[in-house]
Structure formats: structure tokens, C-alpha cells
Design a protein around this motif. Sequence first.
Motif, PDB file in Angstrom:
ATOM      1  N   VAL A 275      -6.112 110.853 -77.998  1.00  0.00           N
ATOM      2  CA  VAL A 275      -6.462 111.533 -79.235  1.00  0.00           C
ATOM      3  C   VAL A 275      -5.306 112.455 -79.569  1.00  0.00           C
ATOM      4  O   VAL A 275      -4.706 113.061 -78.672  1.00  0.00           O
ATOM      5  N   GLU A 276      -4.965 112.534 -80.847  1.00  0.00           N
ATOM      6  CA  GLU A 276      -3.889 113.430 -81.255  1.00  0.00           C
ATOM      7  C   GLU A 276      -4.510 114.692 -81.851  1.00  0.00           C
ATOM      8  O   GLU A 276      -5.458 114.601 -82.623  1.00  0.00           O
ATOM      9  N   ILE A 277      -3.976 115.853 -81.480  1.00  0.00           N
ATOM     10  CA  ILE A 277      -4.482 117.109 -82.058  1.00  0.00           C
ATOM     11  C   ILE A 277      -3.368 117.769 -82.859  1.00  0.00           C
ATOM     12  O   ILE A 277      -2.241 117.902 -82.380  1.00  0.00           O
ATOM     13  N   LYS A 278      -3.729 118.167 -84.074  1.00  0.00           N
ATOM     14  CA  LYS A 278      -2.750 118.839 -84.942  1.00  0.00           C
ATOM     15  C   LYS A 278      -3.229 120.244 -85.293  1.00  0.00           C
ATOM     16  O   LYS A 278      -4.358 120.603 -84.996  1.00  0.00           O
ATOM     17  N   ASN A 279      -2.346 120.987 -85.944  1.00  0.00           N
ATOM     18  CA  ASN A 279      -2.704 122.294 -86.496  1.00  0.00           C
ATOM     19  C   ASN A 279      -2.916 123.378 -85.432  1.00  0.00           C
ATOM     20  O   ASN A 279      -3.872 124.127 -85.486  1.00  0.00           O
ATOM     21  N   MET A 280      -2.020 123.439 -84.479  1.00  0.00           N
ATOM     22  CA  MET A 280      -2.134 124.509 -83.475  1.00  0.00           C
ATOM     23  C   MET A 280      -0.912 125.400 -83.663  1.00  0.00           C
ATOM     24  O   MET A 280       0.190 125.004 -83.331  1.00  0.00           O
ATOM     25  N   ASN A 281      -1.105 126.601 -84.211  1.00  0.00           N
ATOM     26  CA  ASN A 281       0.076 127.399 -84.557  1.00  0.00           C
ATOM     27  C   ASN A 281       0.308 128.623 -83.672  1.00  0.00           C
ATOM     28  O   ASN A 281       0.926 129.591 -84.093  1.00  0.00           O
ATOM     29  N   SER A 282      -0.206 128.564 -82.439  1.00  0.00           N
ATOM     30  CA  SER A 282       0.138 129.622 -81.489  1.00  0.00           C
ATOM     31  C   SER A 282      -0.059 129.057 -80.082  1.00  0.00           C
ATOM     32  O   SER A 282      -0.730 128.048 -79.904  1.00  0.00           O
ATOM     33  N   PHE A 283       0.528 129.758 -79.093  1.00  0.00           N
ATOM     34  CA  PHE A 283       0.349 129.321 -77.706  1.00  0.00           C
ATOM     35  C   PHE A 283      -1.128 129.281 -77.359  1.00  0.00           C
ATOM     36  O   PHE A 283      -1.602 128.357 -76.706  1.00  0.00           O
ATOM     37  N   ARG A 284      -1.850 130.305 -77.815  1.00  0.00           N
ATOM     38  CA  ARG A 284      -3.265 130.394 -77.472  1.00  0.00           C
ATOM     39  C   ARG A 284      -4.029 129.222 -78.072  1.00  0.00           C
ATOM     40  O   ARG A 284      -4.876 128.628 -77.426  1.00  0.00           O
ATOM     41  N   ASN A 285      -3.696 128.874 -79.347  1.00  0.00           N
ATOM     42  CA  ASN A 285      -4.370 127.739 -79.969  1.00  0.00           C
ATOM     43  C   ASN A 285      -4.114 126.442 -79.215  1.00  0.00           C
ATOM     44  O   ASN A 285      -5.010 125.633 -79.045  1.00  0.00           O
ATOM     45  N   VAL A 286      -2.872 126.240 -78.793  1.00  0.00           N
ATOM     46  CA  VAL A 286      -2.547 125.017 -78.057  1.00  0.00           C
ATOM     47  C   VAL A 286      -3.392 124.950 -76.792  1.00  0.00           C
ATOM     48  O   VAL A 286      -4.014 123.927 -76.475  1.00  0.00           O
ATOM     49  N   GLN A 287      -3.442 126.064 -76.085  1.00  0.00           N
ATOM     50  CA  GLN A 287      -4.183 126.093 -74.831  1.00  0.00           C
ATOM     51  C   GLN A 287      -5.685 125.882 -75.064  1.00  0.00           C
ATOM     52  O   GLN A 287      -6.313 125.062 -74.399  1.00  0.00           O
TER      53      GLN A 287
ATOM     54  N   TYR B 270     -10.595 122.595 -74.979  1.00  0.00           N
ATOM     55  CA  TYR B 270     -11.777 122.081 -75.677  1.00  0.00           C
ATOM     56  C   TYR B 270     -11.790 120.552 -75.620  1.00  0.00           C
ATOM     57  O   TYR B 270     -12.804 119.933 -75.306  1.00  0.00           O
ATOM     58  N   GLU B 271     -10.638 119.965 -75.905  1.00  0.00           N
ATOM     59  CA  GLU B 271     -10.565 118.507 -75.989  1.00  0.00           C
ATOM     60  C   GLU B 271     -10.761 117.860 -74.606  1.00  0.00           C
ATOM     61  O   GLU B 271     -11.388 116.808 -74.500  1.00  0.00           O
ATOM     62  N   ILE B 272     -10.260 118.499 -73.565  1.00  0.00           N
ATOM     63  CA  ILE B 272     -10.459 117.976 -72.204  1.00  0.00           C
ATOM     64  C   ILE B 272     -11.960 117.948 -71.900  1.00  0.00           C
ATOM     65  O   ILE B 272     -12.491 116.948 -71.395  1.00  0.00           O
ATOM     66  N   LYS B 273     -12.650 119.029 -72.228  1.00  0.00           N
ATOM     67  CA  LYS B 273     -14.098 119.088 -71.974  1.00  0.00           C
ATOM     68  C   LYS B 273     -14.838 118.056 -72.810  1.00  0.00           C
ATOM     69  O   LYS B 273     -15.740 117.377 -72.334  1.00  0.00           O
ATOM     70  N   ARG B 274     -14.451 117.946 -74.081  1.00  0.00           N
ATOM     71  CA  ARG B 274     -15.145 117.015 -74.978  1.00  0.00           C
ATOM     72  C   ARG B 274     -14.997 115.575 -74.479  1.00  0.00           C
ATOM     73  O   ARG B 274     -15.968 114.821 -74.395  1.00  0.00           O
ATOM     74  N   GLN B 275     -13.770 115.215 -74.092  1.00  0.00           N
ATOM     75  CA  GLN B 275     -13.547 113.844 -73.644  1.00  0.00           C
ATOM     76  C   GLN B 275     -14.229 113.576 -72.301  1.00  0.00           C
ATOM     77  O   GLN B 275     -14.745 112.483 -72.068  1.00  0.00           O
TER      78      GLN B 275
ATOM     79  N   ASP C 133      -9.740 123.716 -85.216  1.00  0.00           N
ATOM     80  CA  ASP C 133     -10.272 124.751 -86.086  1.00  0.00           C
ATOM     81  C   ASP C 133     -10.356 126.044 -85.269  1.00  0.00           C
ATOM     82  O   ASP C 133     -11.278 126.223 -84.468  1.00  0.00           O
ATOM     83  N   PRO C 134      -9.380 126.945 -85.459  1.00  0.00           N
ATOM     84  CA  PRO C 134      -9.328 128.142 -84.608  1.00  0.00           C
ATOM     85  C   PRO C 134     -10.509 129.089 -84.841  1.00  0.00           C
ATOM     86  O   PRO C 134     -10.883 129.841 -83.943  1.00  0.00           O
ATOM     87  N   ASP C 135     -11.118 129.040 -86.034  1.00  0.00           N
ATOM     88  CA  ASP C 135     -12.248 129.941 -86.298  1.00  0.00           C
ATOM     89  C   ASP C 135     -13.487 129.513 -85.532  1.00  0.00           C
ATOM     90  O   ASP C 135     -14.218 130.331 -84.990  1.00  0.00           O
ATOM     91  N   LYS C 136     -13.721 128.207 -85.479  1.00  0.00           N
ATOM     92  CA  LYS C 136     -14.906 127.718 -84.784  1.00  0.00           C
ATOM     93  C   LYS C 136     -14.590 127.311 -83.348  1.00  0.00           C
ATOM     94  O   LYS C 136     -15.495 126.954 -82.593  1.00  0.00           O
TER      95      LYS C 136
END
Length: 483
Positions: A216-228, A233-238, A256-259
Amino acid sequence: MDNNLESVIGLEVHAQLLTATKMFCGCSTAFGAAPNTQTCPVCQGMPGSLPVINGRAIEFGIKTALALGCTVNPLNRFARKHYYYPDMPKNYQISQYEEPLAEHGRLDIEAGGAARAIGIQRLHLEEDVGKLLHEGALETAQSSQVDFNRAGVPLMEIVSQPDLRSSDEAAAYLKALRAIVIYLRVCDGNMEEGSLRCDANISLRPRGAAEYGTKVEIKNMNSFRNVQHALEYEIKRQARALETGERIVQETRLWDPDKSVTVPMRSKEFAHDYRYFPEPDLPPLNVQSAWTEEIRAGLPELPAARRRRFMEAYALSAYDADLLTQSPALAEYFEAAAKDFYRPKRVANWVLNELLRELPGDDEKAIAACPVPPAHLVGLMTLIEDGTISGKIAKDVFEKMYRSGESAQAIVSREGLTQVLDEDILRKAVAQVLSEHAKVVEDYKSGKKAALGFLVGQVMKATQGKANPAAVNRLLAEKLPQV
Ligand SMILES: [Zn+2]
């Protein structure tokens, strides 16, 4: 996560290059100008206009490639990547595909106390697209406008091998890569302003398996914290999906950094076929090895080497050395102070604690605007060291230095914060006390050590208690014979 599962992560990082002009035309790349004021027929995709390669962008690409241990391809080529989107007037983006600028590098990282080498698959150059501005929220906007100032700005894309195994490693990789491009001065590394952008590919597989799972490709991560957070989240989801037998869909998801969730953006069914082909308006690029070697010879000291040197030359801990070398500006600040002060560990403490507490950041901009130059910090530490002021007072003085830009000496003298008065005054006070108490001096000379305490007390009294006892002892010892 199920301990039998392992995550496989690869990162694609886009770095906006710090060239004065765009990738294929002479328009300015300066940020923040009025919309569409930095455009020309080339970056607006007018028919008949012809691109010209920005040599500085190639140089920056080669520089980065060499710093990452990549092989620079002597023959490489630009290609057209076709897709339709209103922020891209040509309906294709000039990028590189089969023959990128450089390949096969590595980046050493450290995460969780373990060192790992992460492969770099490729490094190529391309042009950025324009920016869409929606009136109001995207869903309810009545109109969208396009600003082409960013269209054609040089981008460098660095693609890692899928060697990363955790969100911590991904963050460490990104941090290390960011430090390198900042040291090379090819990108300002500002993730919030979008000059460094990161996409991730992630899949899970049974530990030890050779095959990859569905990614799965993830886009829209604009900080170190968002990437992490997005990767966690994606590891848990998968993992949850795999455990319940659900099929992982190959798709692109947005963070979605807000949610704090990733949401589907487009699935494979809509994946683009970019119909790449060699850009006919640009000749293949022939990179002369002499140029590559010239660039290699001019490479600066890189973060990893500087970190090692700081540990060896200044006896700093790995932790301090790491913090001090994230930004070249901060590292240079530390060294400028450390060369004039004999206790580098103390310099590191002041820089990492007091200075960073006041500074809005640790980057070039923050350090360049820092009102306390290294020489002033040395001045302050010297006042503590020679007993002029206490460590506690020094912290207050530092805050005042930061606010006023004045030297420690100026503030300490004006506010009478000094423990010792002027050395001359102190010497006079000592001489006065010695002449007034000749009898006590005789007692001292004949072996009454307690007499010294009396003399110190008299000097303290004469200076209204502002003398530093250690300094008084030192001056008395100079005058009195050793007993
Ligand atoms: Zn232009």
C-alpha cells in the motif's frame, strides 16, 4: 502486531532543490511571490517552447548521489511521464525513468540502538507541478485556481530499497537523509513548507518469508511525526486484516493527521499508465567523469563523519553528538564556541539546553538570527568558570543576553551581579586588609592557619560581601608565603 509478521517499508523522498531558477527555464524559484508572477512559456507548457536543463540542478543531484554512495550514470536521460491534471499544463511531467541520474547507493541509519544499512535504489531529477488553490473546502469549493509559480521547480527524488522494517527505522532514515541534503546545501529540508516530501510503500509478510505481501502506498505525510504515526497505523491496520483473513487491496492511501488514520485515495484499478518515453526535446545527458570527480572532491564533511569526529575530538556522548550534528548551523555554532573554551562538554550542555530552549529551531535561519553569538556564550561560561558569577545567576544572564544581544560582561557589570568586584579593586582590598592586620599576618606566618579565614572574612567585609571567596583566597595566597 502479530510477532510472526514483519513490515517491509520503502520510502520515496522528494527534495526541492535550492537552485535560483527552475529545472528547464530561467524563472525564479523564490517562495511566496504573488501567484503566476514567476512563469514563462516553458513552465506554462506553451506549444513550441523548449526546455533547457539547469546545470546547477544536475550538480546538486550528483552531489547528493555521491554522498549516498550511488553510482552516477554517465549517460542518463529525461523522460515524459504522461497524466492529466490541471496543475500541469503540458499534460506530462519531465522526469527520469529507465535511465536515472544515479543508482545503487546506501544510507546508514541507527534505530533502537542498532545500526543498519538501507539501500538506495535510485536518485533522479524531475520538475515540480503547479499548485491548485480551492476556494473554500475542496468538497464545497465553487472554483479552483492554479498558481504556476511552483511549476518547473527542480525536484530530486530518492527512492530507497524496501529495506526498512519499522516506523522507527523509517523516521531514522528520513532524519538522516534530511541532514545530508541540508549539509550539502542542496535542499532546505523544510517538511512543513513542502521542500522535503515523503511517500511510503508498506506491506507485511510472515517473518522470514522471501516474497513481499501486497503493498500500500501512503501519501501526504509532512512531518517526521506524521511519517511515523501513519506507518504505525498502517502496520496495525494491515496486521488486523491479515489476521482476520481479509484481503489487502493494493492502493494509494492518504494520511489524515487530524483523525490519525489512513484513508483510501485510489485503488490499483485506477492506477496510471504513464506511457513514459524519452523526452524528445532534450538530448541524453552525458555526465563527464571529470565533473563527477570534481564534485566528489568538493563534498563537505557529512553528518555521520562529523558526529564521529565530535565524539572523538570533544569526548561527547553519542547522544549529544547526534543532536549537535543534525543541523550544520548548530554544529558550527558549537564548534565556534568549543574552540575557545576548554570544556567542550559544558559548551554542549549550554547549546543543547539553554540555547535550544530559546531558539525557535535549530536550522540555518534560527542560528543565523541568534542574538547570542558563540563568543558571547564563551564569555558567559568564562565568567562562571573564574567564579565571577554563579551557575544559577548565569542562566538569568543568558536569558537577558538572548533578549538584548548584549555580552554577559556588560549585563553582569551593569546589574552588579558579579560575585567578585573588579580584580583591581579586589587586589586593593586585599592589600588594605593585609596592612591593617599585620599582627594576624604574623600569626599566619608563624603557623596559625586559622588566621587565613579571618583575613578572607575581612576582605569580604570590605567588599560588602560581593567578593568571590575563591578569588579572595587565591589573591591572599599570592601575597602570603606558603605555609
Ligand atoms: Zn518558466
